[in-house]
Design a protein around this motif. Structure first.
Motif, PDB file in Angstrom:
ATOM      1  N   TYR A   3       0.869  -1.172   0.063  1.00 29.66           N
ATOM      2  CA  TYR A   3       0.126  -0.036   0.017  1.00 29.66           C
ATOM      3  C   TYR A   3       0.959   1.347  -0.083  1.00 29.66           C
ATOM      4  N   THR A   4       0.352   2.284  -0.328  1.00 32.52           N
ATOM      5  CA  THR A   4       1.094   3.763  -0.391  1.00 32.52           C
ATOM      6  C   THR A   4       0.956   4.331   0.807  1.00 32.52           C
ATOM      7  N   GLY A   5       1.816   4.484   1.490  1.00 32.60           N
ATOM      8  CA  GLY A   5       2.020   5.101   2.981  1.00 32.60           C
ATOM      9  C   GLY A   5       2.707   6.474   2.904  1.00 32.60           C
ATOM     10  N   SER A   6       3.056   6.736   4.002  1.00 30.37           N
ATOM     11  CA  SER A   6       3.981   7.927   4.274  1.00 30.37           C
ATOM     12  C   SER A   6       5.069   7.854   5.315  1.00 30.37           C
ATOM     13  N   ASP A   7       6.312   8.476   4.982  1.00 31.58           N
ATOM     14  CA  ASP A   7       7.262   8.470   6.023  1.00 31.58           C
ATOM     15  C   ASP A   7       7.142   9.480   7.106  1.00 31.58           C
ATOM     16  N   LYS A   8       7.840   9.669   7.936  1.00 34.49           N
ATOM     17  CA  LYS A   8       7.718  10.812   9.090  1.00 34.49           C
ATOM     18  C   LYS A   8       7.642  11.877   8.719  1.00 34.49           C
ATOM     19  N   GLN A   9       8.156  12.419   7.629  1.00 32.26           N
ATOM     20  CA  GLN A   9       8.266  13.764   6.918  1.00 32.26           C
ATOM     21  C   GLN A   9       7.071  13.948   6.098  1.00 32.26           C
ATOM     22  N   GLY A  10       6.312  12.697   5.760  1.00 30.42           N
ATOM     23  CA  GLY A  10       4.698  12.941   5.163  1.00 30.42           C
ATOM     24  C   GLY A  10       5.140  12.628   3.699  1.00 30.42           C
ATOM     25  N   ARG A  37       9.733   9.250  -7.664  1.00 23.64           N
ATOM     26  CA  ARG A  37      10.240  10.681  -7.709  1.00 23.64           C
ATOM     27  C   ARG A  37      11.086  11.185  -6.527  1.00 23.64           C
ATOM     28  N   LYS A  38      12.056  12.178  -6.817  1.00 21.30           N
ATOM     29  CA  LYS A  38      12.678  12.735  -5.736  1.00 21.30           C
ATOM     30  C   LYS A  38      12.335  14.110  -5.598  1.00 21.30           C
ATOM     31  N   TRP A  39      12.054  14.399  -4.287  1.00 21.33           N
ATOM     32  CA  TRP A  39      11.224  15.585  -4.036  1.00 21.33           C
ATOM     33  C   TRP A  39      12.464  16.840  -3.671  1.00 21.33           C
ATOM     34  N   ASN A  40      11.726  18.092  -4.326  1.00 19.95           N
ATOM     35  CA  ASN A  40      12.660  19.125  -4.083  1.00 19.95           C
ATOM     36  C   ASN A  40      13.740  19.073  -5.316  1.00 19.95           C
ATOM     37  N   THR A  41      13.783  18.458  -6.439  1.00 17.18           N
ATOM     38  CA  THR A  41      14.685  18.362  -7.326  1.00 17.18           C
ATOM     39  C   THR A  41      14.129  18.388  -8.554  1.00 17.18           C
ATOM     40  N   SER A  42      14.619  18.693  -9.702  1.00 16.76           N
ATOM     41  CA  SER A  42      14.144  18.902 -11.337  1.00 16.76           C
ATOM     42  C   SER A  42      14.259  17.534 -11.873  1.00 16.76           C
ATOM     43  N   GLU A  43      14.552  16.193 -11.184  1.00 16.05           N
ATOM     44  CA  GLU A  43      14.992  15.095 -11.806  1.00 16.05           C
ATOM     45  C   GLU A  43      13.602  14.518 -12.149  1.00 16.05           C
ATOM     46  N   PRO A  44      13.642  13.849 -13.467  1.00 17.31           N
ATOM     47  CA  PRO A  44      12.049  13.303 -13.973  1.00 17.31           C
ATOM     48  C   PRO A  44      12.069  12.098 -13.011  1.00 17.31           C
ATOM     49  N   ALA A  45      10.541  11.639 -13.192  1.00 18.82           N
ATOM     50  CA  ALA A  45      10.055  10.396 -12.507  1.00 18.82           C
ATOM     51  C   ALA A  45      10.576   9.305 -13.469  1.00 18.82           C
ATOM     52  N   ARG A  46      10.731   8.198 -12.818  1.00 16.43           N
ATOM     53  CA  ARG A  46      11.271   6.975 -13.490  1.00 16.43           C
ATOM     54  C   ARG A  46      10.432   6.049 -12.953  1.00 16.43           C
ATOM     55  N   MET A  47      10.148   4.791 -13.977  1.00 14.63           N
ATOM     56  CA  MET A  47       9.448   3.664 -13.889  1.00 14.63           C
ATOM     57  C   MET A  47      10.591   2.603 -13.605  1.00 14.63           C
ATOM     58  N   ILE A  48      10.547   2.157 -12.183  1.00  9.74           N
ATOM     59  CA  ILE A  48      11.514   1.302 -11.984  1.00  9.74           C
ATOM     60  C   ILE A  48      11.038  -0.105 -11.316  1.00  9.74           C
ATOM     61  N   ILE A  49      11.637  -1.156 -11.713  1.00  2.00           N
ATOM     62  CA  ILE A  49      11.270  -2.469 -11.255  1.00  2.00           C
ATOM     63  C   ILE A  49      11.999  -2.917  -9.966  1.00  2.00           C
ATOM     64  N   LEU A  50      11.399  -3.128  -8.992  1.00  2.00           N
ATOM     65  CA  LEU A  50      11.892  -3.630  -7.763  1.00  2.00           C
ATOM     66  C   LEU A  50      11.432  -5.219  -7.540  1.00  2.00           C
ATOM     67  N   ASP A  51      12.359  -6.016  -6.745  1.00  2.00           N
ATOM     68  CA  ASP A  51      11.965  -7.204  -6.345  1.00  2.00           C
ATOM     69  C   ASP A  51      10.887  -7.216  -5.255  1.00  2.00           C
TER      70      ASP A  51
END
Length: 393
Positions: free
Chosen positions: A235-242, A280-294
């Motif tokens: 599920y999509t959750g949040s870290d301590k910083q939201g 996505r990396k917050w507070n950067t101009s980097e593009p979003a990436r489609m990443i495969i994880l195990d």
């Protein structure tokens, strides 16, 4: 239905990448059906790394061209194993929802759900006699039931959920639904959804809900997307910083753990061994990436990147992942793409589809792929659905 020649299927000017407000509000009530499969191959290479013969995907690439974005032994297979687009059909003024079979697709036309036959173009109503506005539909993994929603003419916030048994026509109510939490099939017998107060529920075919017990120290009230594969719940959750994270727990070990940070959306392969995330990396101009994880969150590689992208969608056998990307860079990835795990290649299907906020849905055998978007044409906003057919191997 208008059939387009695949060789001349080009990009339109002025296409809108957003749904209309009504659909955007209610689209989160349903997700793609969870299915079965296994990721194959070795580590993927990032989109910014090219080997001999590779090219960066661009808006001018034609459907059917192959883009290698990973390096695996599987890529040495014969050309006959590669994914090739046969045709792209266009359905006007409908929203493609979910496949009943390779021939029949449930569509929403003017707030009514219809079964559209892609071979004959004939349609029949899904639930005869029901008058309330109908919006969404998701077929169960065994194609025996359909989860659908109905609205109210008096209030757009009054959304009711139902389960239709296709064999008998019986309709079972599951009650009022919250607008911010999606509902999907966890298996052929249960739906799964988050709740406005940060809980997760399984809903049986009888319409009764069962709460799942789990521990999350940063539990958020907004738990918009939940998937269950076997005993594992993601599920999509949040870290301590939201900031958004992807969490996982099991029915046997209910302590949730974070397996990916910055996960805006995710899709779990049918066997639970592979997860596609939009990171996505917050507070950067980097593009979003489609990443495969195990399944433990270890990164295997990148299969796409861009300014905006849709959630990935796995085929029923888990061999293919479809997603749409829009990139502000004219030379970036734009359009609908399919990553084929059997060959280790990503195919640009068409640049005409760049809708990042609508679902991509596979037919049961992965012969067809459907998607919709809202387009601007002649000064008017029109609903547009697309049906991509792939050549049989």
């Amino acid at each position: 239905m208008i059939k387009k020649n695949i060789g001349s299927y080009g990009q339109k000017n002025g296409s809108s990448h957003r749904e209309d407000s009504r659909t955007r509000v209610f689209r989160q009530k349903a997700t793609g059906v969870l299915m079965t499969g296994l990721i194959a191959g070795a580590l993927f290479s990032g989109c910014g790394m090219k080997s001999a013969g590779e090219t960066n995907p661009a808006s001018g690439m034609k459907p059917g061209q192959q883009l290698t974005v990973i390096d695996t032994d599987a890529a040495q297979q014969q050309v006959t194993d590669e994914l090739v687009v046969s045709s792209i059909d266009r359905l006007g003024d409908v929203y493609a929802r979910s496949w009943l079979s390779d021939e029949e697709l449930i569509v929403e036309r003017k707030t009514q759900l219809w079964i559209h036959n892609v071979e004959t173009d004939k349609e029949r109503i899904l639930t005869p006699g029901r008058k309330a506005p109908q919006l969404l539909a998701v077929v169960s993994p065994d194609q025996r039931h359909v989860f659908f929603t109905e609205g109210s003419t008096s209030s757009k916030y009054d959304i009711q959920g139902y389960i239709l048994e296709l064999g008998s026509g019986k309709v079972t109510s599951i009650g009022k639904l919250d607008m911010t939490n999606e509902v999907s099939w966890s298996d052929e017998n249960d739906l799964i959804t988050g709740t406005p107060d940060g809980k997760i529920q399984l809903i049986g075919l009888d319409g009764k809900a069962k709460e799942l017990s789990f521990q999350d120290p940063n539990r958020s009230e907004l738990m918009s997307h939940v998937e269950k594969v076997g005993n594992a719940i993601f599920y999509t959750g949040s870290d301590k910083q939201g900031y958004p994270v992807l969490n996982r727990f099991t029915l046997n070990h209910p302590q949730a753990v974070t397996i990916a940070e910055g996960a805006m959306s995710f899709a779990v392969s049918p066997d639970g061994k592979s997860i596609a995330i939009e990171k996505r990396k917050w507070n950067t101009s980097e593009p979003a990436r489609m990443i495969i994880l195990d399944e433990q969150g270890k990164e295997k590689g990148i299969v796409g990147q861009g300014t905006l992208m849709s959630r990935g969608s796995w085929s029923s056998d888990g061999s293919k992942l479809a997603y749409s990307i829009y990139d502000e860079d004219q030379q970036g990835m734009r359009g609908l793409y399919v990553f084929d795990q059997s060959t280790g290649k990503t195919t640009p299907v068409t640049t005409d589809i760049q809708s990042y906020d609508s679902p991509t849905v596979w037919s049961p055998s992965a012969r067809f792929l459907s998607m919709y978007q809202n387009i601007s044409e002649g000064g008017k906003q029109l609903n547009q659905s697309y049906i991509v057919e792939f050549k049989r191997k």
